[in-house]
Design a protein around this motif. Structure first.
Motif, PDB file in Angstrom:
ATOM      1  N   ALA A 127       0.832  -1.206   0.000  1.00 19.22           N
ATOM      2  CA  ALA A 127       0.000   0.000   0.000  1.00 19.22           C
ATOM      3  C   ALA A 127       0.859   1.246   0.000  1.00 19.22           C
ATOM      4  O   ALA A 127       0.537   2.240   0.641  1.00 19.22           O
ATOM      5  N   GLU A 128       1.992   1.218  -0.679  1.00 17.29           N
ATOM      6  CA  GLU A 128       2.901   2.353  -0.703  1.00 17.29           C
ATOM      7  C   GLU A 128       2.295   3.501  -1.506  1.00 17.29           C
ATOM      8  O   GLU A 128       1.688   3.300  -2.560  1.00 17.29           O
ATOM      9  N   ARG A 129       2.489   4.723  -1.003  1.00 13.79           N
ATOM     10  CA  ARG A 129       2.001   5.904  -1.716  1.00 13.79           C
ATOM     11  C   ARG A 129       3.020   6.426  -2.714  1.00 13.79           C
ATOM     12  O   ARG A 129       2.651   7.080  -3.687  1.00 13.79           O
ATOM     13  N   GLY A 164      -2.708   5.509  -9.165  1.00 14.11           N
ATOM     14  CA  GLY A 164      -2.902   6.461  -8.074  1.00 14.11           C
ATOM     15  C   GLY A 164      -1.683   6.727  -7.234  1.00 14.11           C
ATOM     16  O   GLY A 164      -1.728   7.577  -6.339  1.00 14.11           O
ATOM     17  N   LYS A 165      -0.594   6.028  -7.485  1.00 13.96           N
ATOM     18  CA  LYS A 165       0.629   6.218  -6.695  1.00 13.96           C
ATOM     19  C   LYS A 165       1.525   7.280  -7.341  1.00 13.96           C
ATOM     20  O   LYS A 165       1.372   7.629  -8.516  1.00 13.96           O
ATOM     21  N   VAL A 166       2.457   7.762  -6.565  1.00 13.57           N
ATOM     22  CA  VAL A 166       3.444   8.739  -7.046  1.00 13.57           C
ATOM     23  C   VAL A 166       4.661   7.968  -7.535  1.00 13.57           C
ATOM     24  O   VAL A 166       5.335   7.281  -6.749  1.00 13.57           O
ATOM     25  N   PHE A 202       1.964   4.788 -17.796  1.00 18.36           N
ATOM     26  CA  PHE A 202       1.169   4.639 -16.581  1.00 18.36           C
ATOM     27  C   PHE A 202       0.305   5.891 -16.412  1.00 18.36           C
ATOM     28  O   PHE A 202       0.600   6.765 -15.590  1.00 18.36           O
ATOM     29  N   PRO A 203      -0.745   5.996 -17.207  1.00 22.52           N
ATOM     30  CA  PRO A 203      -1.567   7.216 -17.178  1.00 22.52           C
ATOM     31  C   PRO A 203      -2.319   7.411 -15.862  1.00 22.52           C
ATOM     32  O   PRO A 203      -2.694   8.541 -15.532  1.00 22.52           O
ATOM     33  N   LYS A 204      -2.561   6.348 -15.101  1.00 21.82           N
ATOM     34  CA  LYS A 204      -3.284   6.470 -13.844  1.00 21.82           C
ATOM     35  C   LYS A 204      -2.368   6.816 -12.677  1.00 21.82           C
ATOM     36  O   LYS A 204      -2.848   7.014 -11.559  1.00 21.82           O
ATOM     37  N   SER A 205      -1.074   6.855 -12.924  1.00 23.69           N
ATOM     38  CA  SER A 205      -0.111   7.209 -11.873  1.00 23.69           C
ATOM     39  C   SER A 205       0.304   8.668 -12.010  1.00 23.69           C
ATOM     40  O   SER A 205       0.079   9.313 -13.041  1.00 23.69           O
TER      41      SER A 205
END
Length: 400
Positions: free
Chosen positions: A84-86, A109-111, A136-139
């Motif tokens: 669950a790393e951000r 959703g991650k950085v 990775f368009p969602k990142s």
């Protein structure tokens, strides 16, 4: 009225600013994709600063775990989905980005912090960070930490003299990476959006970008004065009188050239300021831009001043070494022999003694003032001086 003043102007920003972006000592872990030297050095730095670190590798069995600090978790790409790393550092070569496509859902959703460098300068190709953002368009991709070497990451958590340029299109993600860089002891710089990532990737490949012109100018000056001294003191006496002075080329001729180059280079430091002042007076205003050549000249004054100090220091060292030459010993013996043969008991000349002592005293004083100027040009020293103190040192050099 008081309630209105207490209301934040940017409510969304206030909500994000009130909550911690990063949490060390047991908080959410920071992921690192890759198990190379940079991953190992980064994990050492992160663990030393109290962060949990998770290293993701394609083959966990081949990772040399003894090189990583204690407490680092190792996971394969299949096991990474449980984390669950951000924030996740991508420490793999850009040509291997395609092998990470299986982690799209986990990285959503991650950085993603891209730490890669460019392979060539002045390339019009897409930057590595922009390519990673497309894959990775969602990142949320952030460019940074690529200018820091693996050695710099290992020297300790209190080494705060290294600047890290950081850019991203997501302001919140960029703020997280900026906060992390400060927490690790570095000095981050916000460079804007991801469009400047190519410049950041090419930064480690640039060799002294602001020193090319000053070094070329001083090198040409050295060639000019060295050629002049060679023609005057070596070649012409040899052609006119048959006097062989070629032994002076490696030391004496160089020592005669160094002060001339140092003085001309020092003059080039202050000359553009005078040219700019005359140009402003002729225009009647100081709000017009200078010509490009003058603007570049003004921006290179510090480099010219340091090169002038270098040639002055070399001249001082060369001058002290003149008496160590065999030629100096032979010259002294010959002068003593001729003095004894001529029956001269005292060869003291008061005028020459005063002249040489005054000459050396002025040279030492000038070298000391120039050393002071070079020291004040250092950022750590210059930041401790106010404008009046800095201009006083500049005026002192101009008077001498």
């Amino acid at each position: 009225m008081q309630s209105d003043l207490k209301t934040p102007l940017l409510a969304s920003f206030a909500s994000h600013a009130s909550e911690p972006l990063l949490q060390g000592h047991g908080g959410s872990a920071i992921g690192i994709i890759g198990s190379g030297d940079f991953s190992r050095s980064l994990s050492i730095r992160l663990v030393a600063c109290g962060f949990r670190v998770v290293v993701v590798s394609r083959d966990v069995k081949r990772v040399a775990r003894g090189l990583f600090p204690e407490g680092v978790e190792f996971r394969s790409q299949r096991e990474a989905e449980d984390g669950a790393e951000r924030m996740v550092f991508v420490a793999v070569y850009p040509e291997h980005y395609d092998t990470l496509l299986g982690l799209r859902e986990w990285l959503a959703g991650k950085v993603l912090v891209d730490v890669s460098n460019a392979t060539s300068l002045n390339s019009r190709e897409q930057s590595n960070a922009e390519r990673l953002a497309e894959l990775f368009p969602k990142s949320k991709v952030v460019k940074g930490f690529n200018v820091i070497s693996a050695w710099a990451l290992q020297v300790g958590a209190h080494d705060g003299n290294r600047q890290i340029p950081i850019c991203s299109d997501c302001s919140i993600s960029k703020a997280m990476v900026l906060q992390l860089a400060r927490h690790l002891g570095f000095s981050p710089m916000d460079m804007g959006g991801l469009c400047v990532s190519r410049d950041i990737e090419e930064a480690p490949l640039i060799l002294f970008p602001s020193w090319g012109g000053p070094i070329l100018a001083t090198f040409l000056l050295f060639l000019f004065f060295y050629g002049y001294n060679f023609l005057r003191h070596i070649l012409l006496p040899y052609l006119d009188q048959g006097e062989n002075n070629f032994y002076q080329l490696p030391l004496v001729t160089v020592n005669e050239t160094l002060p001339a180059v140092a003085l001309v280079t020092l003059a080039l430091v202050y000359l553009p300021g005078l040219v700019a002042a005359v140009l402003q007076l002729s225009r009647g205003t100081k709000y017009k831009r200078f010509p490009l050549w003058l603007d570049c000249w003004l921006c290179r004054r510090k480099q010219l001043g340091l090169l002038s100090f270098l040639f002055t220091a070399l001249h001082a060292v060369y001058s002290m070494c003149l008496t160590l030459r065999k030629a100096a010993g032979y010259t002294l013996l010959n002068a003593a022999y001729h003095q004894v043969k001529a029956g001269v008991e005292n060869s003291w000349v008061e005028q020459l003694v005063w002249r040489s002592d005054l000459y050396l005293s002025c040279g030492i004083l000038g070298f000391g003032v120039l050393s002071l100027l070079a020291i004040t040009s250092l950022p750590s020293v210059g930041n401790a001086l106010n404008w009046r103190e800095f201009t006083f040192v500049q005026d002192l050099v101009m008077l001498l």
